[in-house]
Design a protein around this motif. Structure first.
Motif, PDB file in Angstrom:
ATOM      1  N   UNK A  91       0.843  -1.201   0.011  1.00 17.37           N
ATOM      2  CA  UNK A  91       0.095  -0.038   0.077  1.00 17.37           C
ATOM      3  C   UNK A  91       0.932   1.229  -0.146  1.00 17.37           C
ATOM      4  N   UNK A  92       1.931   1.230   0.817  1.00 11.83           N
ATOM      5  CA  UNK A  92       2.876   2.300   0.801  1.00 11.83           C
ATOM      6  C   UNK A  92       3.404   2.678  -0.416  1.00 11.83           C
ATOM      7  N   UNK A  93       3.999   1.579  -1.096  1.00 19.50           N
ATOM      8  CA  UNK A  93       4.621   1.515  -2.439  1.00 19.50           C
ATOM      9  C   UNK A  93       3.672   2.248  -3.272  1.00 19.50           C
ATOM     10  N   UNK A  94       2.507   1.845  -3.294  1.00 18.44           N
ATOM     11  CA  UNK A  94       1.384   2.024  -4.464  1.00 18.44           C
ATOM     12  C   UNK A  94       1.099   3.461  -4.279  1.00 18.44           C
ATOM     13  N   UNK A  95       1.162   4.012  -2.805  1.00 21.87           N
ATOM     14  CA  UNK A  95       0.833   5.460  -2.734  1.00 21.87           C
ATOM     15  C   UNK A  95       1.834   6.278  -3.334  1.00 21.87           C
ATOM     16  N   UNK A  96       3.005   5.908  -3.246  1.00 22.94           N
ATOM     17  CA  UNK A  96       4.260   6.522  -3.946  1.00 22.94           C
ATOM     18  C   UNK A  96       4.278   6.446  -5.551  1.00 22.94           C
ATOM     19  N   UNK A  97       3.693   5.382  -6.030  1.00 24.99           N
ATOM     20  CA  UNK A  97       3.778   5.271  -7.530  1.00 24.99           C
ATOM     21  C   UNK A  97       2.610   5.932  -8.057  1.00 24.99           C
ATOM     22  N   UNK A  98       1.524   6.184  -7.195  1.00 27.48           N
ATOM     23  CA  UNK A  98       0.418   6.760  -7.657  1.00 27.48           C
ATOM     24  C   UNK A  98       0.501   7.803  -8.782  1.00 27.48           C
ATOM     25  N   UNK A  99       1.102   8.760  -8.537  1.00 26.88           N
ATOM     26  CA  UNK A  99       1.089   9.700  -9.665  1.00 26.88           C
ATOM     27  C   UNK A  99       1.812   9.431 -10.882  1.00 26.88           C
ATOM     28  N   UNK A 100       2.637   8.504 -10.979  1.00 22.82           N
ATOM     29  CA  UNK A 100       3.108   7.950 -11.989  1.00 22.82           C
ATOM     30  C   UNK A 100       2.195   7.012 -12.673  1.00 22.82           C
ATOM     31  N   UNK A 101       1.455   6.365 -12.179  1.00 21.14           N
ATOM     32  CA  UNK A 101       0.234   5.496 -12.638  1.00 21.14           C
ATOM     33  C   UNK A 101      -0.710   6.227 -13.223  1.00 21.14           C
ATOM     34  N   UNK A 102      -1.248   7.414 -12.566  1.00 21.44           N
ATOM     35  CA  UNK A 102      -2.085   8.288 -13.130  1.00 21.44           C
ATOM     36  C   UNK A 102      -1.628   8.896 -14.660  1.00 21.44           C
ATOM     37  N   UNK A 103      -0.444   9.282 -14.663  1.00 20.72           N
ATOM     38  CA  UNK A 103       0.184   9.665 -15.687  1.00 20.72           C
ATOM     39  C   UNK A 103       0.292   8.711 -16.898  1.00 20.72           C
ATOM     40  N   UNK A 104       0.869   7.565 -16.450  1.00 23.10           N
ATOM     41  CA  UNK A 104       0.807   6.495 -17.569  1.00 23.10           C
ATOM     42  C   UNK A 104      -0.303   5.787 -18.197  1.00 23.10           C
ATOM     43  N   UNK A 105      -1.542   6.043 -17.452  1.00 22.53           N
ATOM     44  CA  UNK A 105      -2.545   5.438 -17.745  1.00 22.53           C
ATOM     45  C   UNK A 105      -3.621   6.110 -18.012  1.00 22.53           C
ATOM     46  N   UNK A 106      -3.163   7.707 -18.406  1.00 26.22           N
ATOM     47  CA  UNK A 106      -4.092   8.675 -18.533  1.00 26.22           C
ATOM     48  C   UNK A 106      -5.212   8.139 -20.015  1.00 26.22           C
ATOM     49  N   UNK A 111     -11.813  10.231 -12.169  1.00 22.61           N
ATOM     50  CA  UNK A 111     -10.883  10.491 -13.340  1.00 22.61           C
ATOM     51  C   UNK A 111     -10.974   9.417 -14.063  1.00 22.61           C
ATOM     52  N   UNK A 112     -10.394   9.368 -15.310  1.00 30.05           N
ATOM     53  CA  UNK A 112     -10.846   8.585 -16.262  1.00 30.05           C
ATOM     54  C   UNK A 112      -9.057   8.128 -17.030  1.00 30.05           C
ATOM     55  N   UNK A 113      -9.224   6.876 -17.471  1.00 27.90           N
ATOM     56  CA  UNK A 113      -7.921   6.300 -17.768  1.00 27.90           C
ATOM     57  C   UNK A 113      -8.140   5.639 -19.068  1.00 27.90           C
ATOM     58  N   UNK A 114      -7.075   5.038 -19.685  1.00 34.09           N
ATOM     59  CA  UNK A 114      -6.974   4.339 -20.832  1.00 34.09           C
ATOM     60  C   UNK A 114      -7.348   2.894 -20.530  1.00 34.09           C
ATOM     61  N   UNK A 115      -6.697   2.526 -19.498  1.00 36.79           N
ATOM     62  CA  UNK A 115      -7.121   1.356 -18.723  1.00 36.79           C
ATOM     63  C   UNK A 115      -6.850   1.191 -17.350  1.00 36.79           C
ATOM     64  N   UNK A 116      -7.246   0.284 -16.615  1.00 30.80           N
ATOM     65  CA  UNK A 116      -6.820  -0.105 -15.073  1.00 30.80           C
ATOM     66  C   UNK A 116      -5.954  -0.992 -15.226  1.00 30.80           C
ATOM     67  N   UNK A 117      -5.312  -1.363 -14.035  1.00 32.35           N
ATOM     68  CA  UNK A 117      -4.432  -2.460 -13.853  1.00 32.35           C
ATOM     69  C   UNK A 117      -4.788  -3.508 -13.271  1.00 32.35           C
ATOM     70  N   UNK A 118      -4.077  -4.669 -13.567  1.00 27.87           N
ATOM     71  CA  UNK A 118      -4.556  -6.286 -13.293  1.00 27.87           C
ATOM     72  C   UNK A 118      -4.563  -6.214 -11.681  1.00 27.87           C
ATOM     73  N   UNK A 119      -5.152  -7.318 -10.982  1.00 26.10           N
ATOM     74  CA  UNK A 119      -5.083  -7.351  -9.795  1.00 26.10           C
ATOM     75  C   UNK A 119      -5.520  -8.824  -9.132  1.00 26.10           C
ATOM     76  N   UNK A 120      -4.955  -9.465  -8.231  1.00 31.35           N
ATOM     77  CA  UNK A 120      -5.372 -10.730  -7.852  1.00 31.35           C
ATOM     78  C   UNK A 120      -4.185 -11.606  -7.047  1.00 31.35           C
TER      79      UNK A 120
END
Length: 256
Positions: free
Chosen positions: A18-33, A44-53
């Protein structure tokens, strides 16, 4: 072969991720715009979401901005469209507060908002769900999502939730559900963590709930509404918000 996301989920503790993802979140928002999919929690809208499981990867489900999953976005839409949660002053108890909701709920001035969990560092009250330190009839609303499948004596936990809820109050008790099963499946003889993860979805899940989950809640005393919000949405909306079609929200009321 497991994806990098599965490897991370299985190698590292969830609080660290969770801590790592919070740090990476700005990069993810930009990468998936993009404009293809929308997270209704922050708009917010995105080109796609990430996988999970942990075991079976679900593609295109983890929001880059709020880190919400299908169940979080479904609950947000339900609270917005079907309840007075965002307008009515009330006393709320939130178990194992999710990152997608925590700061947003805490910022709502009309809510008397308390969080609780046995281990979470952001919980206001450290408590065992089977032995809660709250007075009977204390809370107008309870949110307790994806918790009961971790609890050995889930019936005792349900009774505690019923006890602390005010008459007329609402408890939302989402769980991982397999509606193709009539009965909940448990097997305490499976002790190997890898085997439990394979069978139950996560090593720390104790059961797979079936359709009898709703009747178990009713046996405790709750009036239960099995809400399928997706049945009111177009398929295009379900896809746009990346929801799980047919997922049921267990909305429970303590009779007045």
């Amino acid at each position: 072969m497991k994806s990098p996301f599965q490897v991370l989920l299985n190698l590292f503790p969830r609080p660290f991720l969770i801590q790592i993802s919070l740090l990476l979140r700005p990069l993810l928002v930009f990468a998936y715009k993009g404009k293809t999919y929308k997270d209704p929690i922050d708009g917010k809208t995105f080109s796609k979401f990430l996988p999970y499981g942990y075991e079976k990867q679900r593609p295109n489900v983890l929001s880059p901005s709020t880190l919400s999953l299908e169940r979080h976005r479904l609950l947000w839409l339900y609270l917005k469209q079907k309840t007075n949660f965002f307008t009515q002053p009330q006393k709320i108890l939130h178990f194992a507060p999710e990152q997608a909701f925590y700061k947003r709920f805490k910022s709502l001035k009309h809510l008397d908002y308390t969080t609780t969990d046995l281990n979470s560092p952001i919980a206001d009250v450290k408590a065992d769900i089977c032995d809660l330190p709250f007075e009977t009839n204390s809370f107008d609303s309870i949110i307790c999502n994806h918790v009961l499948e971790h609890i050995e004596d889930d019936e005792k936990a349900m009774k505690e939730l019923y006890r602390i809820l005010k008459p007329g109050g609402m408890a939302i008790l989402q769980i991982p559900q397999d509606l193709s099963r009539a009965a909940t499946f448990e097997d305490d003889s499976i002790v190997d963590q890898k085997e439990r993860a394979k069978i139950f979805g996560q090593y720390d899940h104790l059961r797979i709930y079936g359709r009898d989950f709703f009747d178990k809640l009713r046996s405790i005393g709750f009036d239960v509404e099995e809400v399928d919000l997706t049945s009111e949405l177009r398929d295009s909306e379900i896809d746009y918000y990346r929801l799980a079609k047919g997922e049921i929200i267990p909305v429970c009321f303590k009779p007045a």
